[in-house]
Write an enzyme that holds these catalytic residues in place. Structure first.
Site, PDB file in Angstrom:
ATOM      1  N   TYR A 165       0.717  -1.230   0.031  1.00  0.00           N
ATOM      2  CA  TYR A 165      -0.031  -0.084  -0.125  1.00  0.00           C
ATOM      3  C   TYR A 165       1.065   1.247  -0.105  1.00  0.00           C
ATOM      4  O   TYR A 165       1.630   1.339   0.938  1.00  0.00           O
ATOM      5  CB  TYR A 165      -0.542   0.006   1.281  1.00  0.00           C
ATOM      6  CG  TYR A 165      -1.888   0.826   1.533  1.00  0.00           C
ATOM      7  CD1 TYR A 165      -1.748   2.325   1.148  1.00  0.00           C
ATOM      8  CD2 TYR A 165      -3.430   0.620   1.875  1.00  0.00           C
ATOM      9  CE1 TYR A 165      -2.819   3.056   1.370  1.00  0.00           C
ATOM     10  CE2 TYR A 165      -4.412   1.595   2.143  1.00  0.00           C
ATOM     11  CZ  TYR A 165      -4.088   2.750   1.917  1.00  0.00           C
ATOM     12  OH  TYR A 165      -4.957   3.810   2.160  1.00  0.00           O
ATOM     13  N   TYR A 172      -2.237   4.460  -9.826  1.00  0.00           N
ATOM     14  CA  TYR A 172      -3.473   3.727 -10.339  1.00  0.00           C
ATOM     15  C   TYR A 172      -4.722   4.685  -9.759  1.00  0.00           C
ATOM     16  O   TYR A 172      -5.342   4.999 -10.859  1.00  0.00           O
ATOM     17  CB  TYR A 172      -3.284   2.226  -9.874  1.00  0.00           C
ATOM     18  CG  TYR A 172      -4.619   1.518 -10.340  1.00  0.00           C
ATOM     19  CD1 TYR A 172      -5.020   1.435 -11.540  1.00  0.00           C
ATOM     20  CD2 TYR A 172      -5.244   0.820  -9.388  1.00  0.00           C
ATOM     21  CE1 TYR A 172      -6.097   0.669 -11.873  1.00  0.00           C
ATOM     22  CE2 TYR A 172      -6.435   0.109  -9.781  1.00  0.00           C
ATOM     23  CZ  TYR A 172      -6.839   0.057 -10.940  1.00  0.00           C
ATOM     24  OH  TYR A 172      -7.961  -0.674 -11.226  1.00  0.00           O
TER      25      TYR A 172
END
Lengths: 380, 151
Positions: free
Chosen positions: A278, A326
């Site tokens: 993450y 993204y």
């Protein structure tokens, strides 16, 4: 390797990602959930377990017409969904329910039906952090990094390079928000947000959602998609206040969660074919690589610089482009899980050929919590 | 007459933290120490986070520490009470605990804000009830007789 007893049989993101002004937060949850149900060939009445964060599981179950007999509302920030997967796997194994739907939706950019960020003035962070003017994650999550750079001798160029490598992955992904290649100079010339962090070292802010459906491994072959088995997992918390981390250069929650994940799955680091860490900010993959034990302390910047996490490298990481390129709605963990599922199904835009084991590691809050899931496409 | 309330997000003390905020209002930085294991800790709570003992005492800290890490925020939200650029820092107190603060009385630049430099507490009164513990670079002893002291 540990025997797999639970599998992901449905996985989907919202139909659109990025700017979705026509859906509220709960609408994004529902769009993702309906897509995941379609993916699995299920109807809401087939679901008997619901887990979510950001919305209450009561709201999600009612909105979708589900009557659950197992519920998990664990909310520890962006890695909540990793914890949901771990809890759901345990619940299915224990026979508490058979088919769990995990949902996420967040109107991070458009703020449709979204709540605020304010911390209660009487909370510990409200008393002992908020008065000093942190304004969201870019001014809080970043505070440990100067300490890391000094103690572990990390250059600003190597920090910037994290974003460069991830943009290369994003360039292969048609759904990525940012796809144009960037250089270290581009990162270091982008606008200063909170010294030493510049714009391109920070995640983007978008709308979106995602959902997962889990059931027992015995049933997994009845579904239309390739099953993705849960091999193991871990979770932990450290502190709701970044200023109170035990050590600003390493995350205790990462270390505990990572170690549990490796122990429970019975794999070694060398077994890992694909990794998600993450990345709300450029330093997180550096902390993650070290705290999960993929490299020694102080080596992660060089590891990324030398191309090991890039295409063709030994440990492809954040292959969707990550939160840096993204998408990042706020609680990004769901999208990291979705990319791990795609890689294990063999359907990722930047597919790692032959990948059999994926580790998906999330953070919650500002190094506040952590969750790690190990997946495989190999039945046992 | 009450002073104008600051636009900064004011902390709201709880019974467990009131002594700390009473201290800053009185110009003292108050910490707590475990009477069983001697652990000094922050933020305030009525038991020791190291050994869970309820036998804890309050004491006035030196107010001295070092700059442990920070960012310099380049943009403040309108009406936030902050003007960019400003540092958001973590101080390591000489007694051990760390706390978030702002470094004041210093240029808000990487050149002026050097990690591990000595800092000392100063207090900013925000309202009748609340003063914040802020930190400033601690002048080296030789500086006192130098240009700054002479001016």
């Amino acid at each position: 390797m540990t025997r797999t007893r639970v599998a992901i049989v449905g996985a989907a993101e919202t139909t659109e990602l990025g700017k979705i002004p026509d859906l509220s937060v709960i609408g994004l949850h529902a769009d993702a959930a309906l897509n995941a149900l379609t993916d699995a060939g299920l109807r809401p009445s087939d679901i008997d377990g619901v887990a979510t964060a950001g919305e209450s599981p009561t709201s999600i179950a009612h909105y979708l017409g589900i009557t659950p007999s197992w519920v998990d509302g664990t909310t520890v920030g962006g890695c909540s969904f990793m914890l949901h997967v771990r809890h759901a796997a345990a619940a299915i194994e224990a026979g508490l329910c058979s088919t769990v739907l995990i949902t996420h939706g967040e109107s991070g950019k458009s703020r449709v039906g979204a709540g605020g960020f304010n911390r209660p003035a009487a909370s510990l962070s409200g008393q002992f952090e908020a008065p000093f003017g942190p304004m969201g994650a870019p001014t809080m999550f970043t505070i440990p990094v100067l300490r890391y750079m000094k103690d572990l001798d990390l250059s600003i160029e190597k920090l910037a390079n994290v974003a460069v490598v991830q943009r290369r992955w994003a360039s292969k992904n048609p759904r990525a928000s940012f796809r144009d290649p960037i250089t270290v100079d581009d990162v270091l010339n982008s606008r200063m947000i909170a010294y030493p962090f510049r714009l391109l070292m920070c995640c983007l802010v978008t709308d979106g959602g995602g959902a997962l459906i889990l059931t027992s491994a015995e049933r997994a072959s009845d579904f239309p998609t390739r099953p993705v088995y849960i091999l193991g997992g871990g979770e932990s918390t450290e502190t709701p206040m970044v200023s109170q981390m035990e050590d600003l250069t390493t995350s205790k929650a990462f270390r505990v969660s990572g170690q549990k994940a490796f122990e429970s799955s019975g794999i070694s680091h060398a077994d890992v074919d694909h990794l998600m860490i993450y990345d709300a900010f450029a330093h997180l993959p550096i902390y993650g690589l070290e705290d999960l034990g993929f490299v020694e302390r102080g080596e992660a910047g060089d590891f990324i610089w030398d191309g090991h996490t890039d295409e063709g490298g030994s440990l492809p990481m954040n292959t969707n482009g990550g939160g840096l390129s993204y998408m990042h709605s706020g609680m990004y963990g769901m999208y990291a899980l979705q990319e791990s599922v795609r890689q294990m199904r063999g359907t990722a835009p930047a597919q790692i050929d032959g990948a059999q084991i994926s580790v998906c590691h999330g953070v919650g809050g500002m190094f506040g919590a952590s969750g790690t899931i190990v997946m495989t496409n190999q039945p046992s | 007459m009450s002073e104008p309330r600051s636009k900064k997000p004011l902390p709201r003390p709880t019974p467990e933290t009131q002594h700390f905020w009473d201290g800053t209002l009185a110009g003292e930085l108050r910490l707590q120490r475990c009477e069983d294991c001697s652990k000094v800790y922050f933020p305030p709570r009525p038991f020791c986070p190291a050994c869970a003992s309820r036998s804890v005492e309050m004491f006035t800290a030196s107010g001295l520490g070092t700059l442990h890490s920070y960012v310099i925020n380049q943009r403040a939200m309108p009406d936030s009470g902050f003007e960019a650029p400003y540092s958001i820092a973590v101080i390591e107190l000489d007694e051990g605990p760390r706390m978030m603060t702002n470094i004041v009385d210093s240029p808000q630049t990487p050149e002026a804000l050097v990690l591990d430099m000595p800092v000392e507490v100063t207090f900013e009164k925000l309202s009748d009830d609340i003063a914040l513990p802020l930190f400033r670079p601690k002048a080296a002893p030789s500086d006192a007789a130098g240009p700054r002291g002479a001016s």
